[in-house]
Write an enzyme that holds these catalytic residues in place. Sequence first.
Site, PDB file in Angstrom:
ATOM      1  N   GLU A 282     -45.541 -59.731   6.811  1.00 12.16           N
ATOM      2  CA  GLU A 282     -45.686 -59.884   8.263  1.00 12.16           C
ATOM      3  C   GLU A 282     -46.625 -58.802   8.765  1.00 12.16           C
ATOM      4  O   GLU A 282     -46.522 -57.647   8.352  1.00 12.16           O
ATOM      5  CB  GLU A 282     -44.357 -59.699   9.013  1.00 12.16           C
ATOM      6  CG  GLU A 282     -43.329 -60.785   8.881  1.00 12.16           C
ATOM      7  CD  GLU A 282     -42.064 -60.476   9.695  1.00 12.16           C
ATOM      8  OE1 GLU A 282     -42.098 -59.532  10.517  1.00 12.16           O
ATOM      9  OE2 GLU A 282     -41.062 -61.164   9.504  1.00 12.16           O
TER      10      GLU A 282
ATOM     11  N   GLU B 109     -35.827 -57.653   5.724  1.00 14.67           N
ATOM     12  CA  GLU B 109     -35.550 -56.348   6.328  1.00 14.67           C
ATOM     13  C   GLU B 109     -34.098 -55.915   6.170  1.00 14.67           C
ATOM     14  O   GLU B 109     -33.491 -55.345   7.082  1.00 14.67           O
ATOM     15  CB  GLU B 109     -35.989 -56.328   7.799  1.00 14.67           C
ATOM     16  CG  GLU B 109     -37.498 -56.497   7.956  1.00 14.67           C
ATOM     17  CD  GLU B 109     -37.995 -56.298   9.378  1.00 14.67           C
ATOM     18  OE1 GLU B 109     -37.160 -56.240  10.300  1.00 14.67           O
ATOM     19  OE2 GLU B 109     -39.224 -56.209   9.565  1.00 14.67           O
TER      20      GLU B 109
END
EC number: 3.2.1.39
Length: 339
Positions: A262, A118
């Site tokens: 995820e 991220e």
Amino acid sequence: MAHLIVTLLLLSVLTLATLDFTGAQAGVCYGRQGNGLPSPADVVSLCNRNNIRRMRIYDPDQPTLEALRGSNIELMLGVPNPDLENVAASQANADTWVQNNVRNYGNVKFRYIAVGNEVSPLNENSKYVPVLLNAMRNIQTAISGAGLGNQIKVSTAIETGLTTDTSPPSNGRFKDDVRQFIEPIINFLVTNRAPLLVNLYPYFAIANNADIKLEYALFTSSEVVVNDNGRGYRNLFDAILDATYSALEKASGSSLEIVVSESGWPSAGAGQLTSIDNARTYNNNLISHVKGGSPKRPSGPIETYVFALFDEDQKDPEIEKHFGLFSANMQPKYQISFN
């Protein structure tokens, strides 16, 4: 000769069946930021008992890598964000990282190296933006130099907040202020035939938008919610995924596959949305759903890693503590099946 042909055909069928079976498997994200968690060896045993054949870890934890030796569990290994500057600084540093954490574990089934998690110009990880691509390049060179380029793919995990205009999904595109960041990464992935890793959470979408129906987020809608030029969307997961595919197509990344690195649902921590029932419903439906494809990419399966194996009570904010499928004593928090 006929006997040889029959044998080869049987082998081909068996190989295809095996590839299809492994492709349909959902994996898990194994984080360790919790108190009283079981040993890595016990975690590997837990995964084997529950037919979990893929795992994502976020750093090269040596006891975990040792426990995975010979386990037949395929691994997504992370280069943590704080390590990016070091591996980006020189090829020698990246070579050392790969030697210590990959080549020294020849009987671990590495599948991906996730370089950074991220990283984005829009969040608290923005300081890593200048070094991410070079870190990816150096790790790729080290992996290729080890003769592992066809076996292990190098990528990075992004958040879906990089996209905009996501409804309908065909309008999805990358935000103008991230294009300079993401487009060179897409070019890197295309060149190396590696997938883009995407952390994809319908939970956070519905938590931030009261207009989204819960059934749409939990895969329980009985009817099409979004019709996009003949493609019907009954769940938010597919809509977010296909919006990201649309963004890739607009950024010269139409050849790329997405791996959902995820996805999960918290069982507590933020009111009525975060319940045991909702977490059980979402995660079981997710595991079942990703055996197939999405409206835009119907051939499937969608390789997906469920977040997370355990609750992690050392994380913040509160919501981040409650994504676990299992308690620290390795008992399932609710009924969950990876079959």
